[in-house]
Design a protein around this motif. Structure first.
Motif, PDB file in Angstrom:
ATOM      1  N   PHE A  60       0.836  -1.204   0.000  1.00 22.23           N
ATOM      2  CA  PHE A  60       0.000   0.000   0.000  1.00 22.23           C
ATOM      3  C   PHE A  60       0.870   1.254   0.000  1.00 22.23           C
ATOM      4  O   PHE A  60       0.625   2.187  -0.758  1.00 22.23           O
ATOM      5  N   LEU A  61       1.873   1.280   0.838  1.00 15.91           N
ATOM      6  CA  LEU A  61       2.755   2.443   0.921  1.00 15.91           C
ATOM      7  C   LEU A  61       3.498   2.676  -0.384  1.00 15.91           C
ATOM      8  O   LEU A  61       3.600   3.809  -0.865  1.00 15.91           O
ATOM      9  N   ARG A  62       4.010   1.623  -0.973  1.00 10.38           N
ATOM     10  CA  ARG A  62       4.761   1.772  -2.227  1.00 10.38           C
ATOM     11  C   ARG A  62       3.859   2.210  -3.377  1.00 10.38           C
ATOM     12  O   ARG A  62       4.267   3.025  -4.203  1.00 10.38           O
ATOM     13  N   ARG A  63       2.648   1.676  -3.440  1.00  8.49           N
ATOM     14  CA  ARG A  63       1.704   2.099  -4.486  1.00  8.49           C
ATOM     15  C   ARG A  63       1.371   3.581  -4.369  1.00  8.49           C
ATOM     16  O   ARG A  63       1.143   4.252  -5.366  1.00  8.49           O
ATOM     17  N   ASN A  64       1.341   4.091  -3.154  1.00  8.10           N
ATOM     18  CA  ASN A  64       1.031   5.501  -2.917  1.00  8.10           C
ATOM     19  C   ASN A  64       2.280   6.364  -2.804  1.00  8.10           C
ATOM     20  O   ASN A  64       2.210   7.512  -2.372  1.00  8.10           O
ATOM     21  N   GLU A  65       3.416   5.790  -3.198  1.00 13.84           N
ATOM     22  CA  GLU A  65       4.698   6.491  -3.210  1.00 13.84           C
ATOM     23  C   GLU A  65       5.031   7.118  -1.861  1.00 13.84           C
ATOM     24  O   GLU A  65       5.526   8.232  -1.778  1.00 13.84           O
ATOM     25  N   GLN A  66       4.754   6.386  -0.802  1.00 11.07           N
ATOM     26  CA  GLN A  66       5.065   6.819   0.559  1.00 11.07           C
ATOM     27  C   GLN A  66       6.301   6.073   1.052  1.00 11.07           C
ATOM     28  O   GLN A  66       6.493   4.909   0.724  1.00 11.07           O
ATOM     29  N   PRO A  67       7.127   6.723   1.839  1.00  9.57           N
ATOM     30  CA  PRO A  67       8.295   6.023   2.381  1.00  9.57           C
ATOM     31  C   PRO A  67       7.872   4.962   3.381  1.00  9.57           C
ATOM     32  O   PRO A  67       6.876   5.114   4.082  1.00  9.57           O
ATOM     33  N   VAL A  68       8.625   3.888   3.416  1.00  6.63           N
ATOM     34  CA  VAL A  68       8.361   2.792   4.344  1.00  6.63           C
ATOM     35  C   VAL A  68       9.217   3.009   5.589  1.00  6.63           C
ATOM     36  O   VAL A  68      10.438   3.125   5.483  1.00  6.63           O
ATOM     37  N   PRO A  69       8.609   3.087   6.773  1.00 12.53           N
ATOM     38  CA  PRO A  69       9.416   3.278   7.984  1.00 12.53           C
ATOM     39  C   PRO A  69      10.234   2.030   8.315  1.00 12.53           C
ATOM     40  O   PRO A  69       9.808   0.903   8.050  1.00 12.53           O
ATOM     41  N   HIS A  70      11.398   2.258   8.857  1.00 13.11           N
ATOM     42  CA  HIS A  70      12.279   1.182   9.313  1.00 13.11           C
ATOM     43  C   HIS A  70      12.522   1.388  10.800  1.00 13.11           C
ATOM     44  O   HIS A  70      12.580   2.521  11.267  1.00 13.11           O
ATOM     45  N   TYR A  71      12.672   0.289  11.520  1.00 19.41           N
ATOM     46  CA  TYR A  71      12.861   0.360  12.959  1.00 19.41           C
ATOM     47  C   TYR A  71      14.222  -0.198  13.345  1.00 19.41           C
ATOM     48  O   TYR A  71      14.703  -1.151  12.746  1.00 19.41           O
ATOM     49  N   SER A  72      14.817   0.410  14.358  1.00 22.14           N
ATOM     50  CA  SER A  72      16.094  -0.049  14.890  1.00 22.14           C
ATOM     51  C   SER A  72      16.100   0.159  16.399  1.00 22.14           C
ATOM     52  O   SER A  72      15.210   0.816  16.945  1.00 22.14           O
ATOM     53  N   LEU A  73      17.112  -0.393  17.064  1.00 22.16           N
ATOM     54  CA  LEU A  73      17.257  -0.253  18.507  1.00 22.16           C
ATOM     55  C   LEU A  73      18.470   0.606  18.821  1.00 22.16           C
ATOM     56  O   LEU A  73      19.476   0.552  18.114  1.00 22.16           O
ATOM     57  N   ALA A  74      18.358   1.376  19.885  1.00 24.97           N
ATOM     58  CA  ALA A  74      19.481   2.196  20.326  1.00 24.97           C
ATOM     59  C   ALA A  74      19.362   2.440  21.826  1.00 24.97           C
ATOM     60  O   ALA A  74      18.257   2.641  22.330  1.00 24.97           O
TER      61      ALA A  74
END
Length: 99
Positions: A60-74
């Motif tokens: 859905f995000l890619r079809r609507n040209e939206q960035p995909v969030p990525h998660y990391s730990l810190a």
């Protein structure tokens, strides 16, 4: 013997009280602390859950040209959190609430 264990636990908690584990959400060059936890294991479990939630909407995000969030730990100190900080809903980005 029981009181010695209580003292030992108290010392560990007070020593690491200021350091937390943050789940950091990233979209492009923007980063935001999504959630904080006292243990690395709890933060890793939350990060895995958030990643799974995002993967359900990745097409859905890619079809609507939206960035995909990525998660990391810190690791993060309590004092490094902004005063008005609130946890980020896993799918808040779908309602424009990422940042």
């Amino acid at each position: 013997m029981t009181s010695a264990k209580l003292v030992s636990l108290h010392r560990r908690e007070s020593g690491g009280e200021d350091t937390l584990w943050a789940v950091v959400a990233s979209m492009g060059k923007r980063h935001r602390v999504a959630e904080v936890f006292r243990s690395h294991a709890a933060a890793a479990a939350d990060m895995a859950w958030r990643t799974q939630q995002v993967q359900a909407y990745v097409d859905f995000l890619r079809r609507n040209e939206q960035p995909v969030p990525h998660y990391s730990l810190a690791p993060i100190k309590r004092t490094d959190l902004p005063r008005q900080w609130k946890p980020l809903p896993a799918l808040g980005f779908l309602r424009g609430q990422f940042i």
